[in-house]
Design a protein around this motif. Structure first.
Motif, PDB file in Angstrom:
ATOM      1  N   PRO A  13      -0.033   0.883 -12.518  1.00 14.39           N
ATOM      2  CA  PRO A  13      -1.386   1.211 -12.979  1.00 14.39           C
ATOM      3  C   PRO A  13      -2.195   0.014 -13.470  1.00 14.39           C
ATOM      4  CG  PRO A  13       0.282   2.077 -14.493  1.00 14.39           C
ATOM      5  CD  PRO A  13       1.005   1.560 -13.287  1.00 14.39           C
ATOM      6  N   GLU A  14      -1.508  -1.053 -13.822  1.00 10.53           N
ATOM      7  CA  GLU A  14      -2.220  -2.257 -14.277  1.00 10.53           C
ATOM      8  C   GLU A  14      -3.043  -2.887 -13.166  1.00 10.53           C
ATOM      9  OE1 GLU A  14       1.811  -3.633 -12.764  1.00 10.53           O
ATOM     10  OE2 GLU A  14       1.069  -1.935 -13.931  1.00 10.53           O
ATOM     11  N   LEU A  15      -2.843  -2.448 -11.924  1.00 10.76           N
ATOM     12  CA  LEU A  15      -3.597  -2.980 -10.783  1.00 10.76           C
ATOM     13  C   LEU A  15      -4.942  -2.283 -10.571  1.00 10.76           C
ATOM     14  CD1 LEU A  15      -0.673  -3.265  -8.219  1.00 10.76           C
ATOM     15  CD2 LEU A  15      -1.803  -5.145  -9.429  1.00 10.76           C
ATOM     16  N   LYS A  16      -5.250  -1.283 -11.381  1.00 11.04           N
ATOM     17  CA  LYS A  16      -6.442  -0.449 -11.154  1.00 11.04           C
ATOM     18  C   LYS A  16      -7.721  -1.264 -10.975  1.00 11.04           C
ATOM     19  CE  LYS A  16      -8.398   1.410 -14.611  1.00 11.04           C
ATOM     20  NZ  LYS A  16      -8.727   2.152 -15.816  1.00 11.04           N
ATOM     21  N   ASP A  17      -8.052  -2.134 -11.910  1.00 14.23           N
ATOM     22  CA  ASP A  17      -9.306  -2.891 -11.830  1.00 14.23           C
ATOM     23  C   ASP A  17      -9.317  -3.813 -10.605  1.00 14.23           C
ATOM     24  OD1 ASP A  17     -10.372  -1.714 -14.117  1.00 14.23           O
ATOM     25  OD2 ASP A  17      -9.510  -3.241 -15.427  1.00 14.23           O
ATOM     26  N   ARG A  18      -8.209  -4.451 -10.369  1.00  9.71           N
ATOM     27  CA  ARG A  18      -8.107  -5.356  -9.224  1.00  9.71           C
ATOM     28  C   ARG A  18      -8.234  -4.586  -7.905  1.00  9.71           C
ATOM     29  NH1 ARG A  18      -2.783  -8.742  -8.089  1.00  9.71           N
ATOM     30  NH2 ARG A  18      -3.394  -9.542  -6.058  1.00  9.71           N
ATOM     31  N   ALA A  19      -7.582  -3.435  -7.831  1.00  7.49           N
ATOM     32  CA  ALA A  19      -7.656  -2.616  -6.615  1.00  7.49           C
ATOM     33  C   ALA A  19      -9.079  -2.106  -6.391  1.00  7.49           C
ATOM     34  CB  ALA A  19      -6.678  -1.450  -6.706  1.00  7.49           C
ATOM     35  N   ALA A  20      -9.728  -1.635  -7.446  1.00  8.91           N
ATOM     36  CA  ALA A  20     -11.095  -1.124  -7.318  1.00  8.91           C
ATOM     37  C   ALA A  20     -12.033  -2.222  -6.829  1.00  8.91           C
ATOM     38  CB  ALA A  20     -11.576  -0.553  -8.648  1.00  8.91           C
ATOM     39  N   GLU A  21     -11.859  -3.424  -7.337  1.00  8.11           N
ATOM     40  CA  GLU A  21     -12.686  -4.547  -6.890  1.00  8.11           C
ATOM     41  C   GLU A  21     -12.402  -4.873  -5.422  1.00  8.11           C
ATOM     42  OE1 GLU A  21     -13.627  -9.228  -7.903  1.00  8.11           O
ATOM     43  OE2 GLU A  21     -12.078  -8.191  -9.053  1.00  8.11           O
ATOM     44  N   TRP A  22     -11.126  -4.850  -5.025  1.00 10.46           N
ATOM     45  CA  TRP A  22     -10.758  -5.144  -3.641  1.00 10.46           C
ATOM     46  C   TRP A  22     -11.390  -4.124  -2.690  1.00 10.46           C
ATOM     47  CZ3 TRP A  22      -7.845  -2.706   0.225  1.00 10.46           C
ATOM     48  CH2 TRP A  22      -7.469  -3.512   1.311  1.00 10.46           C
ATOM     49  N   PHE A  23     -11.253  -2.820  -2.986  1.00 10.24           N
ATOM     50  CA  PHE A  23     -11.849  -1.795  -2.133  1.00 10.24           C
ATOM     51  C   PHE A  23     -13.375  -1.935  -2.095  1.00 10.24           C
ATOM     52  CE2 PHE A  23      -7.794   0.538  -2.794  1.00 10.24           C
ATOM     53  CZ  PHE A  23      -7.496   0.826  -1.473  1.00 10.24           C
ATOM     54  N   HIS A  24     -13.991  -2.206  -3.246  1.00  8.68           N
ATOM     55  CA  HIS A  24     -15.446  -2.390  -3.300  1.00  8.68           C
ATOM     56  C   HIS A  24     -15.879  -3.530  -2.372  1.00  8.68           C
ATOM     57  CE1 HIS A  24     -19.425  -3.467  -4.726  1.00  8.68           C
ATOM     58  NE2 HIS A  24     -18.965  -4.648  -5.063  1.00  8.68           N
ATOM     59  N   CYS A  25     -15.142  -4.642  -2.397  1.00  8.81           N
ATOM     60  CA  CYS A  25     -15.493  -5.785  -1.549  1.00  8.81           C
ATOM     61  C   CYS A  25     -15.361  -5.454  -0.066  1.00  8.81           C
ATOM     62  CB  CYS A  25     -14.623  -6.989  -1.900  1.00  8.81           C
ATOM     63  SG  CYS A  25     -15.037  -7.724  -3.497  1.00  8.81           S
ATOM     64  N   LYS A  26     -14.447  -4.561   0.283  1.00 10.11           N
ATOM     65  CA  LYS A  26     -14.230  -4.221   1.692  1.00 10.11           C
ATOM     66  C   LYS A  26     -15.250  -3.209   2.206  1.00 10.11           C
ATOM     67  CE  LYS A  26     -10.916  -6.942   1.397  1.00 10.11           C
ATOM     68  NZ  LYS A  26     -11.283  -8.323   1.658  1.00 10.11           N
ATOM     69  N   TRP A  27     -15.654  -2.262   1.367  1.00  6.48           N
ATOM     70  CA  TRP A  27     -16.461  -1.130   1.835  1.00  6.48           C
ATOM     71  C   TRP A  27     -17.854  -1.044   1.229  1.00  6.48           C
ATOM     72  CZ3 TRP A  27     -14.873   0.780   6.123  1.00  6.48           C
ATOM     73  CH2 TRP A  27     -13.525   0.759   6.436  1.00  6.48           C
ATOM     74  N   GLY A  28     -18.134  -1.807   0.169  1.00  6.37           N
ATOM     75  CA  GLY A  28     -19.468  -1.778  -0.423  1.00  6.37           C
ATOM     76  C   GLY A  28     -19.757  -0.555  -1.285  1.00  6.37           C
ATOM     77  N   VAL A  29     -18.774   0.322  -1.439  1.00  7.70           N
ATOM     78  CA  VAL A  29     -18.931   1.472  -2.343  1.00  7.70           C
ATOM     79  C   VAL A  29     -18.822   0.924  -3.759  1.00  7.70           C
ATOM     80  CG1 VAL A  29     -17.844   3.634  -3.084  1.00  7.70           C
ATOM     81  CG2 VAL A  29     -17.986   3.080  -0.646  1.00  7.70           C
ATOM     82  N   PRO A  30     -19.646   1.403  -4.691  1.00  6.89           N
ATOM     83  CA  PRO A  30     -19.597   0.861  -6.056  1.00  6.89           C
ATOM     84  C   PRO A  30     -18.184   0.891  -6.655  1.00  6.89           C
ATOM     85  CG  PRO A  30     -21.482   2.301  -5.818  1.00  6.89           C
ATOM     86  CD  PRO A  30     -20.676   2.438  -4.556  1.00  6.89           C
ATOM     87  N   GLN A  31     -17.842  -0.190  -7.303  1.00 12.30           N
ATOM     88  CA  GLN A  31     -16.523  -0.317  -7.938  1.00 12.30           C
ATOM     89  C   GLN A  31     -16.273   0.842  -8.901  1.00 12.30           C
ATOM     90  OE1 GLN A  31     -15.798  -4.328  -9.151  1.00 12.30           O
ATOM     91  NE2 GLN A  31     -14.057  -3.778 -10.434  1.00 12.30           N
ATOM     92  N   GLU A  32     -17.324   1.297  -9.572  1.00 10.87           N
ATOM     93  CA  GLU A  32     -17.192   2.392 -10.539  1.00 10.87           C
ATOM     94  C   GLU A  32     -16.722   3.678  -9.861  1.00 10.87           C
ATOM     95  OE1 GLU A  32     -20.052   0.476 -10.169  1.00 10.87           O
ATOM     96  OE2 GLU A  32     -19.436  -0.841 -11.811  1.00 10.87           O
ATOM     97  N   ALA A  33     -17.136   3.896  -8.615  1.00  8.54           N
ATOM     98  CA  ALA A  33     -16.702   5.095  -7.890  1.00  8.54           C
ATOM     99  C   ALA A  33     -15.197   5.044  -7.640  1.00  8.54           C
ATOM    100  CB  ALA A  33     -17.464   5.227  -6.579  1.00  8.54           C
ATOM    101  N   TYR A  34     -14.698   3.884  -7.264  1.00  5.18           N
ATOM    102  CA  TYR A  34     -13.250   3.738  -7.072  1.00  5.18           C
ATOM    103  C   TYR A  34     -12.522   3.921  -8.395  1.00  5.18           C
ATOM    104  CZ  TYR A  34     -14.110   2.016  -2.360  1.00  5.18           C
ATOM    105  OH  TYR A  34     -14.496   1.905  -1.044  1.00  5.18           O
ATOM    106  N   LEU A  35     -13.042   3.297  -9.449  1.00  8.61           N
ATOM    107  CA  LEU A  35     -12.392   3.411 -10.760  1.00  8.61           C
ATOM    108  C   LEU A  35     -12.317   4.861 -11.227  1.00  8.61           C
ATOM    109  CD1 LEU A  35     -13.878   0.312 -12.606  1.00  8.61           C
ATOM    110  CD2 LEU A  35     -11.458   0.695 -12.021  1.00  8.61           C
ATOM    111  N   GLU A  36     -13.373   5.613 -11.000  1.00 11.96           N
ATOM    112  CA  GLU A  36     -13.389   7.016 -11.407  1.00 11.96           C
ATOM    113  C   GLU A  36     -12.284   7.804 -10.696  1.00 11.96           C
ATOM    114  OE1 GLU A  36     -16.410  10.720 -10.804  1.00 11.96           O
ATOM    115  OE2 GLU A  36     -17.296   8.827 -11.474  1.00 11.96           O
ATOM    116  N   CYS A  37     -12.169   7.629  -9.393  1.00 13.86           N
ATOM    117  CA  CYS A  37     -11.122   8.317  -8.618  1.00 13.86           C
ATOM    118  C   CYS A  37      -9.734   7.855  -9.047  1.00 13.86           C
ATOM    119  CB  CYS A  37     -11.303   8.061  -7.133  1.00 13.86           C
ATOM    120  SG  CYS A  37     -12.774   8.809  -6.428  1.00 13.86           S
ATOM    121  N   MET A  38      -9.581   6.581  -9.267  1.00 14.82           N
ATOM    122  CA  MET A  38      -8.287   6.031  -9.663  1.00 14.82           C
ATOM    123  C   MET A  38      -7.863   6.533 -11.031  1.00 14.82           C
ATOM    124  SD  MET A  38      -8.679   2.141  -8.277  1.00 14.82           S
ATOM    125  CE  MET A  38      -8.716   1.788  -6.513  1.00 14.82           C
TER     126      MET A  38
END
Length: 150
Positions: A13-38
C-alpha cells in the motif's frame, strides 16, 4: 529471461501515491481520480484492485479495475482499465501476466465476468478475452470494442 515482480496495491500500500502518479502520466486522468479508487480498494470498500509490475524499483506495467471505464454500458461491470506497459518492456509477457493476475484474483472473489474497453484487436484474445460488442465511450466520436472474460 528477466524476472519481474508483480504485486497488488494491497500487498504494498505504500506504493499508492507513486502508482497514482504513474497511471496519471500514462493516461492523463487526474491523479486524484486514481487515488480515490485506490483508497477504496485499500480500505476494503471494494475488491476492484490495482496491479503493478516492477523491474527492480521501476514500475513498468500496471492496470486497475473500476466499476465503469467511461462508457455507456453501465450494466457491464467490473471493468479492467488503464492497461499499460512501458514501451521497452512490451512483447515480454508483462501485460499478459497482469491480465491473468487480475482475472484469477477477481475469480477468487466471485467477481466474474469482467470487461475491458479497448481499440486493440487481436491482443486480448491471446489471454482468454472475447469480443462482446461495440460500446459508446464517453465523449468519443467512434464506438469502441468491449471484451469479456468469463
Amino acid at each position: 529471461m528477466k524476472e519481474y515482480k508483480y504485486v497488488t496495491l494491497r500487498q504494498q500500500p505504500e506504493l499508492k501515491d507513486r502508482a497514482a502518479e504513474w497511471f496519471h502520466c500514462k493516461w492523463g486522468v487526474p491523479q486524484e481520480a486514481y487515488l480515490e479508487c485506490m483508497e477504496l480498494y485499500l480500505d476494503n470498500e471494494t475488491e476492484y484492485g490495482w496491479y503493478l509490475c516492477f523491474d527492480e524499483d521501476r514500475i513498468i506495467g500496471g492496470l486497475g479495475v473500476i466499476e465503469n471505464d467511461f462508457h455507456d454500458r453501465k450494466d457491464l461491470a467490473a471493468n479492467v482499465c488503464a492497461v499499460y506497459t512501458e514501451e521497452e518492456y512490451r512483447c515480454k509477457g508483462v501485460a499478459g501476466h497482469l491480465l491473468d493476475m487480475v482475472v484469477d484474483d477477481l475469480k477468487s472473489k466471485a467477481i466474474t465476468p469482467i470487461y475491458l474497453l479497448t481499440d486493440h484487436t487481436g491482443f486480448y484474445e491471446r489471454y482468454g478475452w472475447e469480443f462482446l460488442c461495440l460500446v459508446q465511450g464517453n465523449d468519443e466520436p467512434e464506438m469502441s470494442r468491449m471484451y469479456i472474460h468469463r
